[in-house]
Design a protein around this motif. Structure first.
Motif, PDB file in Angstrom:
ATOM      1  N   ASP A  33       0.824  -1.210   0.000  1.00  0.00           N
ATOM      2  CA  ASP A  33       0.000   0.000   0.000  1.00  0.00           C
ATOM      3  C   ASP A  33       0.864   1.268   0.000  1.00  0.00           C
ATOM      4  O   ASP A  33       0.555   2.251  -0.677  1.00  0.00           O
ATOM      5  N   ALA A  34       1.977   1.232   0.732  1.00  0.00           N
ATOM      6  CA  ALA A  34       2.878   2.385   0.754  1.00  0.00           C
ATOM      7  C   ALA A  34       3.551   2.582  -0.602  1.00  0.00           C
ATOM      8  O   ALA A  34       3.753   3.714  -1.059  1.00  0.00           O
ATOM      9  N   TYR A  35       3.884   1.470  -1.259  1.00  0.00           N
ATOM     10  CA  TYR A  35       4.495   1.547  -2.586  1.00  0.00           C
ATOM     11  C   TYR A  35       3.549   2.216  -3.575  1.00  0.00           C
ATOM     12  O   TYR A  35       3.938   3.099  -4.342  1.00  0.00           O
ATOM     13  N   LEU A  36       2.269   1.818  -3.563  1.00  0.00           N
ATOM     14  CA  LEU A  36       1.298   2.391  -4.490  1.00  0.00           C
ATOM     15  C   LEU A  36       1.109   3.883  -4.232  1.00  0.00           C
ATOM     16  O   LEU A  36       1.018   4.677  -5.164  1.00  0.00           O
ATOM     17  N   ARG A  37       1.044   4.243  -2.970  1.00  0.00           N
ATOM     18  CA  ARG A  37       0.891   5.658  -2.630  1.00  0.00           C
ATOM     19  C   ARG A  37       2.084   6.465  -3.117  1.00  0.00           C
ATOM     20  O   ARG A  37       1.942   7.577  -3.620  1.00  0.00           O
ATOM     21  N   ARG A  38       3.292   5.906  -2.977  1.00  0.00           N
ATOM     22  CA  ARG A  38       4.495   6.613  -3.403  1.00  0.00           C
ATOM     23  C   ARG A  38       4.558   6.736  -4.927  1.00  0.00           C
ATOM     24  O   ARG A  38       4.919   7.782  -5.465  1.00  0.00           O
ATOM     25  N   ARG A  39       4.197   5.677  -5.626  1.00  0.00           N
ATOM     26  CA  ARG A  39       4.326   5.667  -7.084  1.00  0.00           C
ATOM     27  C   ARG A  39       3.199   6.414  -7.777  1.00  0.00           C
ATOM     28  O   ARG A  39       3.413   7.066  -8.800  1.00  0.00           O
ATOM     29  N   TYR A  40       1.988   6.297  -7.235  1.00  0.00           N
ATOM     30  CA  TYR A  40       0.809   6.884  -7.888  1.00  0.00           C
ATOM     31  C   TYR A  40       0.013   7.677  -6.845  1.00  0.00           C
ATOM     32  O   TYR A  40      -0.997   7.218  -6.315  1.00  0.00           O
ATOM     33  N   PRO A  41       0.464   8.900  -6.539  1.00  0.00           N
ATOM     34  CA  PRO A  41      -0.072   9.641  -5.393  1.00  0.00           C
ATOM     35  C   PRO A  41      -1.442  10.256  -5.583  1.00  0.00           C
ATOM     36  O   PRO A  41      -1.888  11.010  -4.717  1.00  0.00           O
ATOM     37  N   TRP A  42      -2.130   9.962  -6.684  1.00  0.00           N
ATOM     38  CA  TRP A  42      -3.464  10.536  -6.838  1.00  0.00           C
ATOM     39  C   TRP A  42      -4.509   9.793  -6.017  1.00  0.00           C
ATOM     40  O   TRP A  42      -5.673  10.169  -5.988  1.00  0.00           O
ATOM     41  N   ARG A  43      -4.142   8.710  -5.341  1.00  0.00           N
ATOM     42  CA  ARG A  43      -5.009   8.055  -4.368  1.00  0.00           C
ATOM     43  C   ARG A  43      -4.312   8.055  -3.013  1.00  0.00           C
ATOM     44  O   ARG A  43      -3.081   8.007  -2.933  1.00  0.00           O
ATOM     45  N   SER A  44      -5.109   8.081  -1.942  1.00  0.00           N
ATOM     46  CA  SER A  44      -4.539   8.021  -0.600  1.00  0.00           C
ATOM     47  C   SER A  44      -4.160   6.583  -0.271  1.00  0.00           C
ATOM     48  O   SER A  44      -4.600   5.627  -0.923  1.00  0.00           O
ATOM     49  N   ARG A  45      -3.361   6.418   0.770  1.00  0.00           N
ATOM     50  CA  ARG A  45      -2.962   5.072   1.189  1.00  0.00           C
ATOM     51  C   ARG A  45      -4.179   4.267   1.622  1.00  0.00           C
ATOM     52  O   ARG A  45      -4.285   3.072   1.326  1.00  0.00           O
ATOM     53  N   VAL A 115      -4.760  19.554  -9.116  1.00  0.00           N
ATOM     54  CA  VAL A 115      -3.359  19.455  -9.519  1.00  0.00           C
ATOM     55  C   VAL A 115      -2.952  18.058  -9.961  1.00  0.00           C
ATOM     56  O   VAL A 115      -2.067  17.903 -10.808  1.00  0.00           O
ATOM     57  N   HIS A 116      -3.565  17.000  -9.403  1.00  0.00           N
ATOM     58  CA  HIS A 116      -3.173  15.643  -9.797  1.00  0.00           C
ATOM     59  C   HIS A 116      -4.406  14.751  -9.820  1.00  0.00           C
ATOM     60  O   HIS A 116      -5.416  15.030  -9.171  1.00  0.00           O
ATOM     61  N   PRO A 117      -4.369  13.657 -10.589  1.00  0.00           N
ATOM     62  CA  PRO A 117      -5.534  12.781 -10.704  1.00  0.00           C
ATOM     63  C   PRO A 117      -5.973  12.235  -9.350  1.00  0.00           C
ATOM     64  O   PRO A 117      -5.164  11.710  -8.580  1.00  0.00           O
ATOM     65  N   VAL A 118      -7.259  12.348  -9.070  1.00  0.00           N
ATOM     66  CA  VAL A 118      -7.828  11.818  -7.831  1.00  0.00           C
ATOM     67  C   VAL A 118      -9.325  11.648  -8.029  1.00  0.00           C
ATOM     68  O   VAL A 118      -9.981  12.480  -8.663  1.00  0.00           O
ATOM     69  N   GLY A 119      -9.881  10.558  -7.495  1.00  0.00           N
ATOM     70  CA  GLY A 119     -11.313  10.317  -7.612  1.00  0.00           C
ATOM     71  C   GLY A 119     -11.788  10.340  -9.049  1.00  0.00           C
ATOM     72  O   GLY A 119     -11.225   9.694  -9.920  1.00  0.00           O
ATOM     73  N   PHE A 123      -8.443  12.955 -15.437  1.00  0.00           N
ATOM     74  CA  PHE A 123      -8.000  13.249 -16.788  1.00  0.00           C
ATOM     75  C   PHE A 123      -8.059  14.736 -17.110  1.00  0.00           C
ATOM     76  O   PHE A 123      -7.671  15.144 -18.184  1.00  0.00           O
ATOM     77  N   ASN A 124      -8.545  15.545 -16.167  1.00  0.00           N
ATOM     78  CA  ASN A 124      -8.656  16.983 -16.429  1.00  0.00           C
ATOM     79  C   ASN A 124      -7.899  17.778 -15.373  1.00  0.00           C
ATOM     80  O   ASN A 124      -8.353  18.800 -14.879  1.00  0.00           O
ATOM     81  N   THR A 125      -6.702  17.289 -15.023  1.00  0.00           N
ATOM     82  CA  THR A 125      -5.921  17.904 -13.964  1.00  0.00           C
ATOM     83  C   THR A 125      -4.668  18.578 -14.524  1.00  0.00           C
ATOM     84  O   THR A 125      -4.308  18.395 -15.688  1.00  0.00           O
ATOM     85  N   LEU A 126      -4.005  19.322 -13.672  1.00  0.00           N
ATOM     86  CA  LEU A 126      -2.780  19.990 -14.075  1.00  0.00           C
ATOM     87  C   LEU A 126      -1.700  18.979 -14.467  1.00  0.00           C
ATOM     88  O   LEU A 126      -0.929  19.202 -15.404  1.00  0.00           O
TER      89      LEU A 126
END
Length: 339
Positions: A33-45, A115-119, A123-126
Motif C-alpha cells: 500500500d505504501a508503494y502504491l501511494r508513493r508511485r501513484y499519489p493521486w489516491r490516498s494510502r 493538480v493531480h488525478p484523484v477520484g 484526466f482533467n488535472t494539471l
C-alpha cells in the motif's frame, strides 16, 4: 552485467484505466500500500488499501494483503476503472508559466484546477496537462516526465513547483522535507485582527470522529501533536475583512485555514473552518445578505500561494518566484476598498 530497459512512466495525457509495471530496485521491501501511494499519489494510502481488499491490485498476478512487502522486479497491476472525465482535453488546460529551465518549471496555478488525478478527476488535472505538453512517447531522448514537487488544494491559486528530472525532484523534495523552502500566502479573512501580526504555534491533528468525504483538522495544545507554526501580518485592513500575509513554517494539512480559524478570523468562503459564505457586491458593501440573483465576487476559499523561495537544484542559487493575485481576489479587494 545485464542492462534493463528504462521503465517508462504512464503517459497521463491519455486516460489511465490500469497501470502495470515492475517494481524498481529502490522500493525493495516497501509495503504494497505504501508503494502504491508513493508511485501513484493521486489516491490516498487508505484508498489503496480498499482497492487491495477488493482485488483491484495484483502482485505477480495474485491478490495480496496491504502489508505484503514488494520485491525488486515484482509485477504490480492496478485497476483504476473508468475515469469520470473522459471527454476532457488536458491539452486545453492553460499552463501559466512563471519560470522555466531545463530541470524545473514554476506555474501560476489558477483556482478551481485540480493538480493531480484523484477520484473522478483523473484526466482533467494539471498533471494531465503537463504530460500533454512534455511527454514524447515516440522519442525517449525528448520524453520529459514532469513531477509535482508539492501540492496546493483545488481552490487555492498561486505558485506551484514542478520538476522535469528525477534528480531535481529528489533535491527539491528534500528541501521541502527539511523546511528550507520559504512559503508565503495571501488570504482574505473575516473580521479585523487586533494585532498587526504574530505567530500561531498550535499542533494540528485530524478531528475525531472523522467526517466522511471531507477530512477536517483541529488544533490541540502544544505537545499533544505534530508541531505547526504559521507567521502572519496584516497587509491591509478592509471593510469587515483583512488581507493577511502568511508565512508557512511547517506543512500540515489545511494549516493556514485551521490557524486562521484559531485566530478567530477564518478565510472567506471556507465551508470547513468558517461560515462558507461567498463574498457578494452587496455583502462587500456591508449588507448582511446578498441581493436576490446577485453573482458572487469570490466563492472559493480565499487563499493564494503568493511567493516561493528555494535553492536551485543545479546552480545552488536561491530563487524567488511570485504569482500575482488572481482576478477573483483582486475584484473582491476592490469591492471591499470602495465606498
Amino acid at each position: 552485467m545485464v542492462k534493463h530497459a528504462r521503465r517508462i512512466p504512464p503517459d497521463l495525457s491519455v486516460p489511465v484505466q490500469h497501470v502495470e509495471e515492475e517494481v524498481p530496485r529502490e522500493f525493495e521491501g516497501m509495503r504494497l500500500d505504501a508503494y502504491l501511494r508513493r508511485r501513484y499519489p493521486w489516491r490516498s494510502r487508505e484508498q489503496y488499501q480498499g482497492m487491495i481488499r477488493r482485488g483491484l491490485v495484483l502482485l505477480n498476478g495474485e491478490p495480496r494483503k496491504s502489508s505484503t512487502s514488494v520485491r525488486w522486479r515484482d509485477e504490480v497491476w492496478v485497476d483504476y476503472g473508468e475515469p469520470g472525465d473522459l471527454e476532457a482535453d488536458p491539452g486545453s488546460i492553460p499552463l501559466r508559466v512563471l519560470l522555466e529551465d531545463p530541470v524545473l518549471l514554476v506555474l501560476d496555478k489558477q483556482p478551481g484546477v485540480v493538480v493531480h488525478p484523484v477520484g473522478k478527476n483523473r484526466f482533467n488535472t494539471l498533471t494531465n496537462a503537463l504530460h500533454a505538453r512534455y511527454r514524447n512517447m515516440e522519442d525517449p531522448s525528448r520524453d520529459i516526465v514532469p513531477k509535482l514537487v508539492h501540492r496546493i488544494d483545488r481552490g487555492t491559486s498561486g505558485v506551484l513547483l514542478v520538476a522535469k528530472t528525477d534528480r531535481a525532484r529528489a533535491e527539491l523534495g528534500r528541501q521541502f522535507e527539511d523546511r528550507e523552502v520559504e512559503k508565503e500566502y495571501l488570504a482574505l479573512v473575516r473580521g479585523l485582527p487586533r494585532e498587526d501580526g504574530g505567530l500561531v504555534d498550535l499542533p494540528i491533528v485530524p478531528e475525531e470522529p472523522a467526517r466522511p468525504g471531507k477530512p477536517r483538522m483541529m488544533t490541540v495544545p502544544v505537545g499533544s501533536g505534530p508541531d505547526a507554526r504559521t507567521g502572519w501580518k496584516v497587509e491591509e485592513r478592509l471593510r469587515g475583512h483583512a488581507l493577511l500575509r502568511l508565512f508557512l513554517y511547517t506543512g500540515r494539512t489545511h494549516q493556514i485555514r485551521v490557524h486562521c480559524a484559531a485566530l478567530g478570523h477564518p478565510l472567506v468562503a471556507d465551508d470547513q473552518y468558517g461560515d462558507g459564505k461567498a463574498l457578494y457586491p452587496s455583502t462587500a458593501a456591508g449588507a448582511d445578505a446578498p441581493e436576490r440573483g446577485e453573482a458572487p465576487l469570490l466563492d472559493r476559499v480565499a487563499l493564494h500561494a503568493a511567493r516561493l523561495v528555494f535553492t536551485h537544484p543545479t546552480t545552488g542559487e536561491r530563487v524567488a518566484v511570485e504569482a500575482p493575485l488572481p482576478p477573483d481576489m483582486r475584484t473582491a479587494l476592490a469591492a471591499l476598498r470602495s465606498g
